[in-house]
Design a protein around this motif. Structure first.
Motif, PDB file in Angstrom:
ATOM      1  N   TRP A 149    -101.657 -24.931 -39.250  1.00  7.43           N
ATOM      2  CA  TRP A 149    -101.881 -26.244 -38.421  1.00  7.43           C
ATOM      3  C   TRP A 149    -100.693 -27.113 -38.864  1.00  7.43           C
ATOM      4  O   TRP A 149     -99.981 -28.021 -37.828  1.00  7.43           O
ATOM      5  CB  TRP A 149    -102.960 -26.736 -38.863  1.00  7.43           C
ATOM      6  N   GLN A 150    -100.027 -27.023 -40.177  1.00  3.86           N
ATOM      7  CA  GLN A 150     -98.801 -27.926 -40.463  1.00  3.86           C
ATOM      8  C   GLN A 150     -97.645 -27.777 -39.650  1.00  3.86           C
ATOM      9  O   GLN A 150     -96.951 -28.787 -39.047  1.00  3.86           O
ATOM     10  CB  GLN A 150     -98.581 -27.740 -42.000  1.00  3.86           C
ATOM     11  N   LEU A 151     -97.264 -26.647 -39.544  1.00  5.23           N
ATOM     12  CA  LEU A 151     -96.258 -26.139 -38.670  1.00  5.23           C
ATOM     13  C   LEU A 151     -96.374 -26.669 -37.262  1.00  5.23           C
ATOM     14  O   LEU A 151     -95.364 -27.062 -36.499  1.00  5.23           O
ATOM     15  CB  LEU A 151     -95.756 -24.636 -38.743  1.00  5.23           C
ATOM     16  N   PHE A 152     -97.397 -26.417 -36.641  1.00  2.00           N
ATOM     17  CA  PHE A 152     -97.680 -26.861 -35.266  1.00  2.00           C
ATOM     18  C   PHE A 152     -97.818 -28.361 -35.125  1.00  2.00           C
ATOM     19  O   PHE A 152     -97.018 -28.920 -34.219  1.00  2.00           O
ATOM     20  CB  PHE A 152     -99.211 -26.290 -34.887  1.00  2.00           C
ATOM     21  N   ALA A 153     -98.181 -29.156 -36.015  1.00  2.76           N
ATOM     22  CA  ALA A 153     -98.082 -30.528 -36.014  1.00  2.76           C
ATOM     23  C   ALA A 153     -96.608 -31.198 -36.164  1.00  2.76           C
ATOM     24  O   ALA A 153     -96.353 -32.072 -35.532  1.00  2.76           O
ATOM     25  CB  ALA A 153     -98.968 -31.247 -37.218  1.00  2.76           C
ATOM     26  N   ARG A 154     -95.821 -30.524 -37.129  1.00  2.00           N
ATOM     27  CA  ARG A 154     -94.407 -30.851 -37.158  1.00  2.00           C
ATOM     28  C   ARG A 154     -93.806 -30.656 -35.895  1.00  2.00           C
ATOM     29  O   ARG A 154     -92.991 -31.568 -35.519  1.00  2.00           O
ATOM     30  CB  ARG A 154     -93.803 -30.277 -38.297  1.00  2.00           C
ATOM     31  N   LEU A 155     -94.017 -29.524 -35.158  1.00  2.00           N
ATOM     32  CA  LEU A 155     -93.210 -29.054 -33.970  1.00  2.00           C
ATOM     33  C   LEU A 155     -93.596 -30.166 -32.801  1.00  2.00           C
ATOM     34  O   LEU A 155     -92.769 -30.356 -32.259  1.00  2.00           O
ATOM     35  CB  LEU A 155     -93.450 -27.723 -33.617  1.00  2.00           C
ATOM     36  N   ARG A 156     -94.707 -30.168 -32.701  1.00  2.00           N
ATOM     37  CA  ARG A 156     -95.317 -31.163 -31.806  1.00  2.00           C
ATOM     38  C   ARG A 156     -94.892 -32.476 -31.808  1.00  2.00           C
ATOM     39  O   ARG A 156     -94.570 -33.076 -30.813  1.00  2.00           O
ATOM     40  CB  ARG A 156     -97.005 -31.211 -31.747  1.00  2.00           C
ATOM     41  N   ARG A 157     -94.335 -33.077 -33.129  1.00  2.00           N
ATOM     42  CA  ARG A 157     -93.888 -34.251 -33.278  1.00  2.00           C
ATOM     43  C   ARG A 157     -92.405 -34.203 -32.934  1.00  2.00           C
ATOM     44  O   ARG A 157     -91.894 -35.265 -32.391  1.00  2.00           O
ATOM     45  CB  ARG A 157     -94.122 -34.881 -34.750  1.00  2.00           C
ATOM     46  N   LEU A 158     -91.650 -33.170 -33.335  1.00  3.00           N
ATOM     47  CA  LEU A 158     -90.258 -33.268 -32.992  1.00  3.00           C
ATOM     48  C   LEU A 158     -89.919 -32.785 -31.802  1.00  3.00           C
ATOM     49  O   LEU A 158     -88.668 -33.124 -31.218  1.00  3.00           O
ATOM     50  CB  LEU A 158     -89.594 -32.270 -34.268  1.00  3.00           C
ATOM     51  N   MET A 159     -90.778 -31.922 -30.986  1.00  4.47           N
ATOM     52  CA  MET A 159     -90.600 -31.672 -29.466  1.00  4.47           C
ATOM     53  C   MET A 159     -91.558 -31.977 -28.629  1.00  4.47           C
ATOM     54  O   MET A 159     -92.518 -31.333 -28.307  1.00  4.47           O
ATOM     55  CB  MET A 159     -90.261 -29.922 -29.756  1.00  4.47           C
ATOM     56  N   PRO A 160     -92.009 -33.217 -28.659  1.00 10.35           N
ATOM     57  CA  PRO A 160     -92.855 -33.843 -27.649  1.00 10.35           C
ATOM     58  C   PRO A 160     -92.672 -33.353 -26.292  1.00 10.35           C
ATOM     59  O   PRO A 160     -91.506 -33.185 -25.829  1.00 10.35           O
ATOM     60  CB  PRO A 160     -92.878 -35.116 -27.762  1.00 10.35           C
ATOM     61  N   VAL A 161     -93.726 -33.520 -25.317  1.00 13.56           N
ATOM     62  CA  VAL A 161     -93.555 -33.084 -24.087  1.00 13.56           C
ATOM     63  C   VAL A 161     -92.425 -33.752 -23.314  1.00 13.56           C
ATOM     64  O   VAL A 161     -92.574 -35.287 -23.368  1.00 13.56           O
ATOM     65  CB  VAL A 161     -94.856 -33.352 -23.277  1.00 13.56           C
ATOM     66  N   GLY A 162     -91.434 -33.316 -22.594  1.00 14.18           N
ATOM     67  CA  GLY A 162     -90.546 -34.220 -22.005  1.00 14.18           C
ATOM     68  C   GLY A 162     -89.228 -34.338 -22.793  1.00 14.18           C
ATOM     69  O   GLY A 162     -88.215 -34.648 -22.339  1.00 14.18           O
ATOM     70  N   ALA A 163     -89.148 -33.799 -24.080  1.00 11.90           N
ATOM     71  CA  ALA A 163     -87.992 -33.848 -24.796  1.00 11.90           C
ATOM     72  C   ALA A 163     -87.012 -32.584 -24.292  1.00 11.90           C
ATOM     73  O   ALA A 163     -87.207 -31.661 -23.840  1.00 11.90           O
ATOM     74  CB  ALA A 163     -88.426 -33.472 -26.306  1.00 11.90           C
ATOM     75  N   GLN A 164     -85.502 -33.481 -24.326  1.00  8.87           N
ATOM     76  CA  GLN A 164     -84.430 -32.346 -23.950  1.00  8.87           C
ATOM     77  C   GLN A 164     -84.099 -31.636 -24.885  1.00  8.87           C
ATOM     78  O   GLN A 164     -83.905 -31.679 -26.119  1.00  8.87           O
ATOM     79  CB  GLN A 164     -83.317 -33.225 -23.569  1.00  8.87           C
ATOM     80  N   LEU A 165     -84.209 -30.146 -24.635  1.00 13.84           N
ATOM     81  CA  LEU A 165     -83.649 -28.976 -25.637  1.00 13.84           C
ATOM     82  C   LEU A 165     -82.365 -28.427 -25.124  1.00 13.84           C
ATOM     83  O   LEU A 165     -82.060 -28.267 -24.129  1.00 13.84           O
ATOM     84  CB  LEU A 165     -84.674 -27.995 -25.728  1.00 13.84           C
ATOM     85  N   TYR A 166     -81.440 -28.457 -25.999  1.00 14.73           N
ATOM     86  CA  TYR A 166     -80.010 -28.188 -25.633  1.00 14.73           C
ATOM     87  C   TYR A 166     -79.483 -27.134 -26.608  1.00 14.73           C
ATOM     88  O   TYR A 166     -79.382 -27.664 -27.849  1.00 14.73           O
ATOM     89  CB  TYR A 166     -79.221 -29.687 -25.687  1.00 14.73           C
ATOM     90  N   VAL A 167     -79.168 -26.170 -26.291  1.00 18.09           N
ATOM     91  CA  VAL A 167     -78.461 -25.027 -27.411  1.00 18.09           C
ATOM     92  C   VAL A 167     -76.878 -24.675 -26.899  1.00 18.09           C
ATOM     93  O   VAL A 167     -76.687 -24.216 -25.671  1.00 18.09           O
ATOM     94  CB  VAL A 167     -79.266 -23.808 -27.471  1.00 18.09           C
ATOM     95  N   ARG A 168     -75.807 -24.886 -27.771  1.00 16.26           N
ATOM     96  CA  ARG A 168     -74.492 -24.566 -27.228  1.00 16.26           C
ATOM     97  C   ARG A 168     -74.179 -23.363 -27.973  1.00 16.26           C
ATOM     98  O   ARG A 168     -74.233 -23.277 -29.492  1.00 16.26           O
ATOM     99  CB  ARG A 168     -73.727 -25.850 -27.405  1.00 16.26           C
ATOM    100  N   TYR A 169     -73.930 -22.196 -27.417  1.00 12.94           N
ATOM    101  CA  TYR A 169     -73.520 -20.998 -28.125  1.00 12.94           C
ATOM    102  C   TYR A 169     -71.875 -20.761 -28.069  1.00 12.94           C
ATOM    103  O   TYR A 169     -71.411 -20.960 -27.086  1.00 12.94           O
ATOM    104  CB  TYR A 169     -74.039 -19.839 -27.376  1.00 12.94           C
ATOM    105  N   SER A 170     -71.103 -20.666 -29.204  1.00 14.55           N
ATOM    106  CA  SER A 170     -69.678 -20.426 -28.989  1.00 14.55           C
ATOM    107  C   SER A 170     -69.716 -19.016 -29.854  1.00 14.55           C
ATOM    108  O   SER A 170     -70.548 -18.726 -30.579  1.00 14.55           O
ATOM    109  CB  SER A 170     -68.837 -21.470 -29.741  1.00 14.55           C
ATOM    110  N   PRO A 171     -68.652 -18.425 -30.142  1.00 17.36           N
ATOM    111  CA  PRO A 171     -68.629 -17.314 -30.694  1.00 17.36           C
ATOM    112  C   PRO A 171     -69.056 -17.072 -32.318  1.00 17.36           C
ATOM    113  O   PRO A 171     -69.139 -16.133 -32.471  1.00 17.36           O
ATOM    114  CB  PRO A 171     -67.057 -16.733 -30.507  1.00 17.36           C
ATOM    115  N   ASP A 172     -68.780 -18.141 -32.858  1.00 16.19           N
ATOM    116  CA  ASP A 172     -68.982 -18.240 -34.213  1.00 16.19           C
ATOM    117  C   ASP A 172     -69.966 -19.384 -34.808  1.00 16.19           C
ATOM    118  O   ASP A 172     -70.374 -19.206 -35.923  1.00 16.19           O
ATOM    119  CB  ASP A 172     -67.704 -18.481 -34.953  1.00 16.19           C
ATOM    120  N   ARG A 173     -70.944 -20.007 -33.687  1.00 16.41           N
ATOM    121  CA  ARG A 173     -71.647 -20.885 -34.183  1.00 16.41           C
ATOM    122  C   ARG A 173     -72.772 -21.166 -33.082  1.00 16.41           C
ATOM    123  O   ARG A 173     -72.376 -21.120 -31.889  1.00 16.41           O
ATOM    124  CB  ARG A 173     -70.736 -22.284 -34.421  1.00 16.41           C
ATOM    125  N   VAL A 174     -73.965 -21.559 -33.460  1.00 18.10           N
ATOM    126  CA  VAL A 174     -74.784 -22.141 -32.525  1.00 18.10           C
ATOM    127  C   VAL A 174     -75.189 -23.466 -32.879  1.00 18.10           C
ATOM    128  O   VAL A 174     -75.333 -23.838 -34.140  1.00 18.10           O
ATOM    129  CB  VAL A 174     -76.097 -21.439 -32.570  1.00 18.10           C
TER     130      VAL A 174
END
Length: 366
Positions: free
Chosen positions: A284-309
């Motif tokens: 439950w603690q993990l779920f509550a933390r993720l729900r706070r940090l990733m609310p509905v509508g939050a933009q998720l962005y991941v950039r991949y380069s050869p040596d870093r994410v």
């Protein structure tokens, strides 16, 4: 009192401090982590021992326990039993936590902290995280650490050496002022760069190749994303192991000739209840933390380069050098990039480009 290291001023006016980790950093962090867990673990075990002691007396109908003094002695015995059980558990927990911390922050690791007008950053070698103050529930500054909390759980624990005195004296008040103006999640759908990628809506992901040879994945968080990531963390094999452990404890109680209501207060059953309670609380603690940090509508962005994410989830920015990744764990919902056995970045499966997992396993320390 830990003496802060000298700091420098960043171009945007933020403050940056750095240090080289030694053995004392890992010991203090392990002690802090175990002390926090012990605040609920010790009372839980002592109460379990007390219940076991009193229930054994009550169900046994012993004629010797007919005075208040006898019952008081039984209560004392239960507390002692709980304390005796707790001590070796805490020692084992501290040792295991220390091993985990030393794997994540070995001696010689470069640690950095950054404090801006409305954000906090913390890094260990090639792993860096930045959080907005508006997303934090609470900030606590002690003699040894600065701890930032989300949903009641610490998300950043920064050694006090990395916190300049002028920052420590004002950051709690500044956090309160920012929280009074901005509610958590207000900026969750802004600033990630996903808005220009043509994402269709919540839950949909898009992966494109940039002109500079990097790959960019974008997605809008939907309501089910936090739960999918929690399920990715608690893998099927770990849940099966938990079920087996509880089954063994219950079987032990049955084989131990517990009868009637006595089985409900036997030591194995109490152990099973505590075990399940700890697991459910972590879930439950993990779920509550993720729900706070990733609310509905939050933009998720991941950039991949050869040596870093580099990942930005709402207002949380994390950067991981692939040379610091020693293990990668795949599930249907997500992948975890780990340093040792500690996940340092979780990426939803829909945002993982083809060939990335093979690239990490082939070219990095996995």
């Amino acid at each position: 009192m830990v003496v802060p290291h000298p700091h420098s001023i960043l171009p945007d006016g933020g403050v940056q401090t750095s240090m080289i980790a030694d053995r004392s950093v890992a010991r203090r962090l392990a002690t802090h982590t175990v002390a926090r867990r012990a605040r609920w673990l010790i009372p839980a075990i002592v109460v379990a021992g007390l219940i076991l002691s009193l229930s054994t007396v009550a169900l046994g109908n012993s004629p010797g326990f007919d005075t208040l003094l006898d019952w008081a002695l039984a209560m004392v015995l239960g507390v002692i039993v709980g304390g005796v059980i707790t001590l070796p558990m805490l020692v084992l927990m501290w040792w295991m936590t220390l091993r985990q911390v030393r794997t994540l922050i070995p001696d010689g690791t470069l640690l950095t902290s950054e404090f801006g007008a409305d954000w906090i950053g913390y890094g260990a070698d090639g792993i860096h995280t930045r959080l907005r103050l508006s997303e934090l529930d609470r900030i606590r500054v002690s003699r040894t650490h600065l701890v930032a909390f989300v949903a009641g759980q610490p998300v950043l624990i920064i050694p006090r050496e990395l916190v300049p005195n002028e920052v420590a004296e004002g950051i709690v008040q500044r956090h309160r002022e920012i929280r009074a103006v901005h509610r958590p999640g207000d900026a969750g759908a802004q600033g990630s760069g996903a808005e220009h990628a043509g994402v269709d809506g919540p839950g949909s992901a898009r992966i494109v190749n940039d002109a500079d040879g990097t790959t960019v994945a974008t997605m809008v968080a939907d309501r089910g994303l936090p739960m999918r990531l929690v399920r990715a963390t608690f893998t099927g094999s770990s849940l099966v192991l938990c079920v087996v452990a509880v089954a063994i404890l219950v079987a032990w109680a049955i084989i131990d000739d517990a009868e009637g209501a006595g089985i409900l207060v036997s030591a194995p059953v109490i152990g099973a209840v505590v075990f399940v309670g700890v697991l459910a609380t972590s879930y439950w603690q993990l779920f509550a933390r993720l729900r706070r940090l990733m609310p509905v509508g939050a933009q998720l962005y991941v950039r991949y380069s050869p040596d870093r994410v580099e990942a930005t989830y709402g207002t949380v920015a994390t950067s991981v050098s692939l040379t610091d990744v020693t293990r990668i764990r795949e599930t249907r919902a997500a992948i975890d990039l780990c340093h040792g056995r500690t996940p340092v970045l979780t990426i939803p499966a829909d945002m993982v480009p083809p060939g990335f997992v093979d690239h990490v396993r082939t070219n990095c320390n996995t």
